[in-house]
Design an enzyme around this catalytic site. Structure first.
Site, short mmCIF file in Angstrom:
data_model
loop_
_atom_site.label_atom_id
_atom_site.label_comp_id
_atom_site.label_asym_id
_atom_site.label_seq_id
_atom_site.Cartn_x
_atom_site.Cartn_y
_atom_site.Cartn_z
N CYS A 1 -14.09 3.52 -28.04
CA CYS A 1 -15.41 4.11 -28.25
C CYS A 1 -16.14 4.31 -26.94
O CYS A 1 -17.13 3.63 -26.64
CB CYS A 1 -16.21 3.22 -29.19
SG CYS A 1 -15.37 2.99 -30.75
N GLY B 1 0.74 -1.25 0.00
CA GLY B 1 0.00 0.00 0.00
C GLY B 1 0.76 1.29 0.00
O GLY B 1 0.15 2.36 -0.15
N TYR C 1 -0.32 -1.64 -12.20
CA TYR C 1 -1.75 -1.55 -12.53
C TYR C 1 -2.02 -0.96 -13.91
O TYR C 1 -2.96 -0.18 -14.09
CB TYR C 1 -2.52 -0.82 -11.42
CG TYR C 1 -2.24 -1.42 -10.06
CD1 TYR C 1 -2.67 -2.73 -9.78
CD2 TYR C 1 -1.49 -0.76 -9.09
CE1 TYR C 1 -2.37 -3.32 -8.56
CE2 TYR C 1 -1.20 -1.36 -7.87
CZ TYR C 1 -1.64 -2.64 -7.61
OH TYR C 1 -1.35 -3.23 -6.42
N GLY D 1 3.49 -3.64 -3.89
CA GLY D 1 3.33 -3.85 -5.32
C GLY D 1 3.70 -2.57 -6.04
O GLY D 1 4.77 -2.42 -6.62
#
Ligand SMILES: *Cc1c(COP(=O)(O)O)cnc(C)c1O
Length: 433
Positions: free
Chosen positions: A362, A249, A392, A293
């Protein structure tokens, strides 16, 4: 520059990443293109490893949270750096296996592991399950019983802490789809249940309060809550947890206004709290794990795009369309995430033209970043660099609108190599019957 691995060429015109010319890389590999700075990934791992060695006892290791960016080469790097990993699916387990990663150092998360996942993880000797609920414990007990061994398990708890981050990535509050709450007494009851299972070995507890966390004290408060719970379990069941995993985190800098977190300082602070709390509670200090991460890979990444059209609507605004979009960089579409962008081949020009940089999908929500300042000469063929994209992005990428996913190119020691090949049009129909 937003990160120290970003600079400009000697003549001031081109953007460099990990010391390499991004305009040349765009030419060589095509766009959209994911770049990863391998030295940066390795140095982040070493920072965590050293902080753990300095502060915590034997067995304490940082675990790379695979979901931030998962492909075979990444697991090889993690193995070489002596990191453990956290995995959240059979797909990540399979990728780690294919990379030759030692799965005894893997922690298997997820709030809903299917029976198939449970069996697959056991058959491949995943070291630890981080069990989310009683249902999962029953499935683990059943499958481990069939195989006649004891599966090592940690329980995921929600310590009831609000990390003040985006709602979508806040996970440690009582009202969460993840884990069992300490506050409601459910966590304590579940420990009693787990301790009665013959094929489950309870190793300790896990929590993960959220992602992109900068707020002071969040990890310290979580650690205290978790250690209080460990002490309570010792009193109640005579059970003393061997491991405490505080999750991931730590936040990273996406824009100039984001603070700079010093991982060394942060881990030292958490460690001091852990030492003093264990002493106060009279419990043995557990092995400590964390699961970074984003803070390992985010600023090791960059996406390069080529500008297609530039359109100005008088009285409204301007749009710069690039050759990728929410399929490769979904975080703005998901939660309006902020980024720093550069016109990679026009670094010497002043940025006096305001535009929204948009993708080619789109969807009106297919925005990379709104209100970006770019050189007024920006036009078709220019290269746009989106920074801090190592986490991510590729792992969240989709083929929406049947756009092939970009290649990932690693930059290392002045050279580059492809770690993930660009998807082809044939790849897009590979599973179509
Ligand atoms: C997402 C997640 C992580 C990693 O979080 P970062 O913010 O990327 O460091 C670690 N552990 C768990 C359980 C997660 O869900």
């Amino acid at each position: 520059m937003i990160c120290e691995n970003i600079s400009v060429s000697r003549d001031g015109s081109h953007l460099l990443f990990a010391g390499q010319d991004t305009v040349s890389l765009a030419q060589e590999y095509g766009t959209p293109l994911y770049l990863m700075d391998e030295e940066r990934i390795r140095s982040r791992c070493r920072t965590y490893k050293a902080a753990f060695a300095r502060n915590f006892g034997p067995g304490s290791v940082p675990l790379y949270a695979s979901k931030a960016n998962c492909f075979k080469r990444m697991y090889q790097i993690m193995q070489e750096e002596g990191m453990g990993i956290d995995v959240v699916s059979s797909g990540e387990i399979y990728t780690a296996l294919q990379a030759g990663f030692d799965l005894s150092k893997a922690y298997f998360h997820s709030n809903n592991k299917t029976d198939w996942d449970v069996a697959y993880a056991m058959d491949n000797h995943v070291g630890y399950f981080v069990a989310d609920n009683a249902e999962e414990i029953k499935a683990v007990e059943r499958e481990a019983g069939k195989r006649n061994f004891r599966q090592q398990v940690l329980l995921r708890l929600t310590p009831g802490i609000d990390p003040h981050t985006y709602e979508a990535i806040s996970t440690g509050k009582v009202d969460s789809k993840f884990g069992v709450a300490i506050e409601t007494g459910q966590a304590s009851d579940l420990v009693g249940f787990v301790l009665k299972q013959p094929h489950v070995e309870l190793c300790g507890f896990h929590c993960h309060v959220g992602s992109q966390v900068f707020a002071e004290d969040v990890f310290e408060r979580a650690a205290v809550k978790m250690l209080d719970f460990i002490a309570e379990m010792k009193r109640k069941y005579g059970y003393e947890a061997r491991q405490l995993d505080l999750g991931g985190g730590y936040g990273v800098r996406y824009v100039e206004s984001d603070p700079h977190l010093d991982i060394d300082v942060k881990v030292d602070e958490v460690a001091r709290t852990i030492h003093s709390t264990c002493e106060r509670l009279g419990i043995r200090e557990p092995e400590i794990h964390m699961e970074p991460g984003r803070s390992i890979v985010a600023d090791a990444g960059m996406v390069l795009y080529t500008v297609g059209t530039v359109k100005t609507i008088p009285g409204y605004k301007s749009y710069v369309s690039i050759d990728g979009g929410m399929g490769d960089s979904p975080r703005y579409a998901l939660y309006k995430a902020k980024y720093t962008l550069y016109a990679a081949n026009k670094m010497a020009e002043p940025c006096d033209f305001k535009a929204s940089v948009v993708g080619r999908c789109c969807e009106s929500g297919d925005i990379i970043q709104a209100g970006v300042m770019l050189p007024s000469s920006i036009h078709r063929g220019d290269i746009i660099a989106l920074c801090t994209t190592g986490a991510y992005h590729y792992s969240m990428a989709s083929n929406y609108n049947r756009l092939p996913r970009p290649a990932t190119v690693m930059l290392s020691g002045g050279t580059s190599y492809v770690a993930v090949r660009r998807e082809s049009l044939e790849d897009l129909v590979r599973n179509d019957l």
